[in-house]
Design an enzyme around this catalytic site. Structure first.
Site, short mmCIF file in Angstrom:
data_model
loop_
_atom_site.label_atom_id
_atom_site.label_comp_id
_atom_site.label_asym_id
_atom_site.label_seq_id
_atom_site.Cartn_x
_atom_site.Cartn_y
_atom_site.Cartn_z
N LYS A 121 3.39 -15.61 1.83
CA LYS A 121 3.67 -16.14 0.89
C LYS A 121 4.91 -16.10 0.45
O LYS A 121 6.04 -15.93 -0.07
CB LYS A 121 3.01 -15.27 -0.78
CG LYS A 121 1.41 -15.12 -0.92
CD LYS A 121 1.00 -17.21 -1.63
CE LYS A 121 1.40 -16.87 -2.89
NZ LYS A 121 1.03 -17.98 -3.61
N ASP A 154 -6.07 -7.02 3.85
CA ASP A 154 -6.98 -6.51 3.12
C ASP A 154 -8.43 -7.53 2.29
O ASP A 154 -9.77 -7.45 2.59
CB ASP A 154 -7.02 -5.45 2.07
CG ASP A 154 -8.03 -4.85 1.54
OD1 ASP A 154 -9.43 -4.15 1.90
OD2 ASP A 154 -7.79 -4.54 0.04
N ASP A 163 -12.31 -9.39 3.62
CA ASP A 163 -13.27 -9.43 3.22
C ASP A 163 -13.77 -10.81 3.88
O ASP A 163 -15.12 -11.05 3.30
CB ASP A 163 -13.23 -8.53 1.85
CG ASP A 163 -13.68 -7.54 1.56
OD1 ASP A 163 -13.57 -6.99 2.22
OD2 ASP A 163 -13.98 -6.76 0.34
N ASP A 193 -3.16 -17.76 0.46
CA ASP A 193 -4.35 -18.40 -0.40
C ASP A 193 -3.91 -20.01 0.16
O ASP A 193 -5.89 -19.72 0.29
CB ASP A 193 -3.19 -18.53 -2.22
CG ASP A 193 -2.41 -20.11 -1.82
OD1 ASP A 193 -2.05 -20.15 -1.28
OD2 ASP A 193 -1.65 -19.82 -2.73
N TYR A 227 0.85 -1.31 0.13
CA TYR A 227 0.02 0.03 0.27
C TYR A 227 0.71 1.75 -0.37
O TYR A 227 0.41 2.40 -0.63
CB TYR A 227 -1.14 0.12 1.29
CG TYR A 227 -2.87 -0.87 0.89
CD1 TYR A 227 -2.37 -2.16 0.56
CD2 TYR A 227 -3.73 0.22 1.11
CE1 TYR A 227 -3.80 -2.33 0.69
CE2 TYR A 227 -4.61 -0.47 0.93
CZ TYR A 227 -4.84 -1.93 0.55
OH TYR A 227 -6.10 -2.20 0.35
C1 IPM Z 1 -10.49 -1.82 3.82
C2 IPM Z 1 -10.84 -0.82 2.37
C3 IPM Z 1 -9.88 -0.30 2.24
C4 IPM Z 1 -8.22 -0.87 1.90
C5 IPM Z 1 -9.76 0.98 0.86
C6 IPM Z 1 -11.22 2.24 1.00
C7 IPM Z 1 -8.66 1.89 0.55
O1 IPM Z 1 -10.80 -1.11 1.53
O2 IPM Z 1 -10.24 -0.73 4.98
O3 IPM Z 1 -10.44 -2.87 3.72
O4 IPM Z 1 -8.47 -0.86 1.07
O5 IPM Z 1 -7.82 -0.80 2.43
MG MG Z 2 -10.86 -3.22 2.15
#
Ligand code: IPM
Ligand code: MG
Length: 368
Positions: free
Chosen positions: A192, A249, A253, A225, A142
């Site tokens: 990884k 990240d 999710d 993975d 990032y």
């Molecule tokens: C998260 C989001 C952020 C990230 C974005 C909005 C910059 O996806 O907080 O998970 O990628 O970190």
């Molecule tokens: Mg995210």
């Protein structure tokens, strides 16, 4: 004694709607539990861009550095898609994370029993799930340099750099081990190392921190993975997962969906302790600004409300009050109150954002 200070940054899309419910909850704790906060509100993301031409003004950044905790709603939206990369709403959030040095991002994924049938996975795979992803938040791909889009011969090349120093890995590993000691005492580190040198270093350093300081905690390593696959196969094998910024990240999710709805998940981003002993901290829901439903009173405020519960626990040493709030949310779900994201049958009338807030406030009253 002065009250602890909170900076509220509702942001864009559904951010202001869900944050309005959090403000009611904050007021409740002030009135009913004597927990008063000095609250200021400011702009972030597209909302800040519209006023200041940048997604986070220097003045707001300075305020964020001074307060005891920041609460953020969400940033981004289609209106800002064509903006230059440097002023996109997301850059405001990334600036806060970076300049406050919030290196440990705690993303719990807990499956409330009342919602176990909402997951795309079978009930027995997710019921009772309680895992914590600790995502490194201020380094890795990032932020690594070089980055950019460059000319190379007669074409362009896009470059991002995955970069981790030993000390960056050490400090987030410590956060993960400390958390594990207060939970199930297990950490799984994901990288990884089979293809990335940064992964090899990650694995070595996490192992060293473990052996020297946390040998009492069970540590395992997994390729990221395979980790994603295991999260879907049998997530209850995990307690704390520690991983880098990008894998964190993605994996958070994935973990979010195990719990039924992204509208449920809070997060805490913590840095080093300040002079008063509290960690630098920003709390935000894991979900985004959901522009498709913004302004309609449909959004689920629970992720943002549970983020405030995390603030009570991690910034203000109010673990019992955090539990009170979490239990109130659990009660409301058990009672069948559902925002649209949690509806199963077509034709049922969902609770609005404010009605969900009403129900949680009523459950808090009932807890006294
Ligand atoms: C998260 C989001 C952020 C990230 C974005 C909005 C910059 O996806 O907080 O998970 O990628 O970190
Ligand atoms: Mg995210």
């Amino acid at each position: 004694m002065t009250n602890p200070s909170l900076l509220i940054l509702p942001g864009d899309g559904i951010g202001p709607e869900v944050m309005a419910q959090v403000t009611r909850i904050i007021d409740w704790f002030g009135a009913k539990r004597g927990l008063k906060f000095d609250v200021t509100e400011d702009l972030v993301g597209g909302a800040a861009y519209d006023v200041h031409g940048v997604p986070l003004s220097d003045a707001t950044m300075a305020k964020a550095q001074e307060v005891d905790a920041v609460l953020l709603g969400a940033v981004g939206g289609p209106k800002y898609d064509s903006l230059d990369f440097s002023v996109k709403p997301e850059r405001g959030l990334l600036r806060l994370r970076k300049e406050m040095d919030l290196y440990a991002n705690l993303r719990p994924a807990q499956c409330f029993d009342a919602l176990a049938d909402f997951s795309s996975l079978k009930r027995d795979v997710v019921a009772g799930l309680d895992i914590m992803i600790v995502r490194e938040l201020t380094s890795g791909i990032y932020f690594g340099e070089p980055r950019g889009i460059f000319e190379e011969g007669n074409e362009r090349v896009g470059i991002n750099t995955q970069r981790y120093t030993e000390s960056e890995i050490e400090r987030v590993a410590r956060s993960a081990f400390e958390l594990a000691r207060r939970r199930g005492n297990k950490v799984c580190s994901m990288e990884k190392a089979n293809v990335m040198e940064s992964g090899i270093l990650w694995r070595e350093v996490v192992q060293k921190v473990h052996d020297e300081e946390y040998a009492d905690v069970e540590l395992t390593h997994m390729y990221a993975d395979a980790g994603g696959m295991q999260l879907c196969r049998w997530p209850k094998q995990f307690d704390v997962i520690v991983t880098d910024n990008l894998f964190g990240d993605l994996l958070s999710d994935v973990a979010a969906m195990l719990t039924g709805s992204l509208g449920m998940l809070p997060s805490a981003s913590l840095g080093a302790p300040m002079a008063n002993g509290r960690p630098k901290a920003l709390y935000e829901p894991v979900h985004g600004s959901a522009p498709d439903i913004a302004g309609q009173g449909k959004a689920n405020p629970i992720a943002c409300i549970l983020s405030f519960a995390m603030a009570l626990r991690y910034s203000f040493d109010q673990g019992d009050e955090a539990t009170r709030l979490e239990k109130a949310v659990e009660q409301v779900l058990a009672d069948g109150v559902r925002t649209a994201d949690l509806m199963q049958a077509e034709g049922d009338t969902p609770a609005s954002t404010a009605e969900m807030g009403d129900a949680i406030l009523a459950a808090l009253d009932a807890s006294l």
